[in-house]
Write a protein that holds these residues in place. Structure first.
Motif, short mmCIF file in Angstrom:
data_model
loop_
_atom_site.label_atom_id
_atom_site.label_comp_id
_atom_site.label_asym_id
_atom_site.label_seq_id
_atom_site.Cartn_x
_atom_site.Cartn_y
_atom_site.Cartn_z
N ILE A 148 40.59 29.43 51.09
CA ILE A 148 40.35 28.26 50.25
C ILE A 148 41.41 28.21 49.16
O ILE A 148 41.95 29.24 48.75
N GLN A 149 41.72 27.02 48.68
CA GLN A 149 42.82 26.83 47.75
C GLN A 149 42.70 27.68 46.47
O GLN A 149 43.70 28.26 46.03
N PRO A 150 41.52 27.76 45.85
CA PRO A 150 41.43 28.60 44.64
C PRO A 150 41.82 30.05 44.89
O PRO A 150 42.43 30.68 44.03
N LEU A 151 41.48 30.58 46.07
CA LEU A 151 41.84 31.96 46.39
C LEU A 151 43.35 32.08 46.60
O LEU A 151 43.97 33.07 46.17
N ILE A 152 43.95 31.09 47.24
CA ILE A 152 45.41 31.10 47.43
C ILE A 152 46.11 31.11 46.08
O ILE A 152 47.07 31.85 45.86
N ASP A 153 45.62 30.29 45.15
CA ASP A 153 46.22 30.24 43.82
C ASP A 153 46.15 31.59 43.13
O ASP A 153 47.10 32.01 42.45
N VAL A 154 45.04 32.30 43.31
CA VAL A 154 44.88 33.63 42.70
C VAL A 154 45.85 34.62 43.34
O VAL A 154 46.48 35.43 42.65
N LEU A 155 46.02 34.55 44.65
CA LEU A 155 46.91 35.49 45.35
C LEU A 155 48.37 35.24 45.01
O LEU A 155 49.19 36.17 45.06
N LYS B 114 32.36 31.56 52.70
CA LYS B 114 33.02 30.29 52.35
C LYS B 114 34.37 30.53 51.66
O LYS B 114 34.78 29.75 50.79
N LEU B 115 35.06 31.59 52.05
CA LEU B 115 36.37 31.88 51.48
C LEU B 115 37.50 31.40 52.37
O LEU B 115 38.68 31.46 51.99
N THR B 116 37.16 30.94 53.57
CA THR B 116 38.14 30.37 54.48
C THR B 116 37.61 29.03 54.99
O THR B 116 36.42 28.76 54.93
N LYS C 71 34.65 22.36 43.03
CA LYS C 71 33.63 23.12 42.32
C LYS C 71 32.98 24.16 43.23
O LYS C 71 32.76 25.30 42.84
N SER C 72 32.67 23.74 44.46
CA SER C 72 32.04 24.65 45.42
C SER C 72 32.96 25.82 45.74
O SER C 72 32.53 26.98 45.78
N SER C 73 34.25 25.54 45.94
CA SER C 73 35.22 26.59 46.25
C SER C 73 35.33 27.58 45.11
O SER C 73 35.42 28.80 45.32
N SER C 74 35.33 27.08 43.87
CA SER C 74 35.45 27.96 42.71
C SER C 74 34.25 28.88 42.60
O SER C 74 34.38 30.04 42.22
N ILE C 75 33.07 28.37 42.91
CA ILE C 75 31.86 29.19 42.85
C ILE C 75 31.95 30.35 43.83
O ILE C 75 31.64 31.49 43.49
N HIS C 76 32.39 30.06 45.06
CA HIS C 76 32.50 31.12 46.07
C HIS C 76 33.56 32.15 45.67
O HIS C 76 33.38 33.35 45.89
N LEU C 77 34.66 31.68 45.09
CA LEU C 77 35.71 32.60 44.65
C LEU C 77 35.22 33.47 43.50
O LEU C 77 35.47 34.69 43.48
N ASP C 78 34.54 32.88 42.53
CA ASP C 78 34.03 33.65 41.40
C ASP C 78 33.09 34.75 41.87
O ASP C 78 33.12 35.88 41.36
N LYS C 79 32.24 34.43 42.84
CA LYS C 79 31.31 35.43 43.37
C LYS C 79 32.08 36.56 44.05
O LYS C 79 31.75 37.75 43.90
N PHE C 80 33.11 36.20 44.79
CA PHE C 80 33.94 37.19 45.50
C PHE C 80 34.63 38.11 44.50
O PHE C 80 34.64 39.34 44.67
N LEU C 81 35.21 37.55 43.45
CA LEU C 81 35.92 38.36 42.45
C LEU C 81 34.95 39.26 41.68
O LEU C 81 35.30 40.37 41.29
N LYS C 82 33.74 38.77 41.45
CA LYS C 82 32.74 39.59 40.78
C LYS C 82 32.36 40.79 41.64
O LYS C 82 32.24 41.92 41.14
N GLU C 83 32.19 40.56 42.95
CA GLU C 83 31.89 41.65 43.86
C GLU C 83 33.03 42.66 43.88
O GLU C 83 32.81 43.87 43.97
N LEU C 84 34.26 42.16 43.78
CA LEU C 84 35.42 43.05 43.77
C LEU C 84 35.42 43.93 42.53
O LEU C 84 35.63 45.15 42.60
N GLN C 85 35.17 43.32 41.36
CA GLN C 85 35.15 44.08 40.11
C GLN C 85 34.04 45.12 40.10
O GLN C 85 34.19 46.18 39.51
N GLU C 86 32.92 44.80 40.76
CA GLU C 86 31.79 45.72 40.79
C GLU C 86 31.89 46.73 41.92
O GLU C 86 30.99 47.54 42.12
N GLY C 87 32.98 46.70 42.68
CA GLY C 87 33.20 47.66 43.75
C GLY C 87 32.29 47.48 44.94
O GLY C 87 31.97 48.44 45.64
#
Length: 260
Positions: free
Chosen positions: A218-225, A199-201, A121-137
């Motif tokens: 983190i595993q959720p980020l690897i799955d996305v890549l 918290k992405l690594t 759950k913690s890993s997913s939260i950090h990944l979601d935040k990262f992807l949101k920052e990416l979408q917002e440039g």
């Protein structure tokens, strides 16, 4: 083992976790104990082993696919090794005591399930935040370029500490091949600290002095890549195109003055 040694077939020594190459049984066995082997849960050495099999076996040429399968294999080995440790330390088996498979599964699930769920759950939260920052440039170029580097090279484990120099050299080679500027290689050290702070690594290897020498996404980020969504791929391509190395402009003054 003896047969392989006698007929001198090609062979590799693969050690299971907790096996000691210095044990008397191995030292006095059929194989030469001076040969270099590797642990079955060492991702990099397994990758090298798989590459060596290409001469005689049809191995997939998709580096990302092969890396994913190796990662899944190592994860299974780690679970088995961890379960073995739990059985020996948390529930030592007395002589004449029978331990069923059901009991074994119960022991491991009681100890690890809550911790695993919380971490996921913690890993997913950090990944979601990262992807949101990416979408917002709001991400820096190097934060996006490292994703492309990982996808292209199937490297989800990255060197830090004393291994930083080697990783930067790999990145420079990748930049040259793709005609990219040195944004990623120049800012790699600071980038890895930033990814760790987000918290992405997580640390995957330590030195003998307990200093990090390798981290992994983190595993959720690897799955996305491994299967990038369209918006991520488009953003990566956009940043890559913006970081293409500019070609030197030739001075054509003299040529223009020529009568032909």
């Amino acid at each position: 083992m003896g047969a392989a040694w006698i007929v001198e077939n090609e062979h590799t020594i693969i050690f299971t976790p907790e096996f000691s190459p210095s044990s008397s049984e191995f030292q006095s066995g059929a194989l030469d104990p001076r040969e270099i082997g590797f642990m079955i849960n060492n991702h990099d050495r397994i990758t090298e082993f798989v590459e060596s099999l290409r001469l005689n076996f049809p191995i997939s040429k998709q580096a990302v696919f092969v890396s994913q399968k190796i990662r899944e294999f190592v994860a299974k080995i780690e679970v088995i090794s961890s379960d073995s440790y739990v059985l020996k330390v948390s529930n030592p088996i007395e002589p004449n005591t029978n331990l069923s498979i059901e009991n074994h599964s119960l022991i491991t699930s009681n100890i690890n399930s809550d911790q695993i769920d919380n971490f996921s759950k913690s890993s997913s939260i950090h990944l979601d935040k990262f992807l949101k920052e990416l979408q917002e440039g709001r991400l820096k170029n190097e934060e996006i370029l490292i994703l492309r580097y990982a996808i292209d090279t199937a490297r989800f484990n990255l060197g830090v500490g004393w291994r930083t120099t080697g990783e930067i050299e790999n990145i420079k080679t990748w930049e040259d091949v793709n005609s990219l500027n040195s944004t990623l290689s120049n800012k790699y050290d600071d980038l890895m600290r930033r990814l760790g702070f987000k918290k992405l690594t997580e640390v995957s290897e330590l030195t003998g002095y307990n200093n990090p020498r390798e981290v992994m996404f983190i595993q959720p980020l690897i799955d996305v890549l491994l299967d990038p969504p369209a918006f991520l791929y488009e953003q990566i391509e956009k940043v890559v195109s913006e970081n293409i190395q500019s070609l030197p402009v030739c001075d054509t003054t003299e040529q223009d003055d020529l009568p032909f």
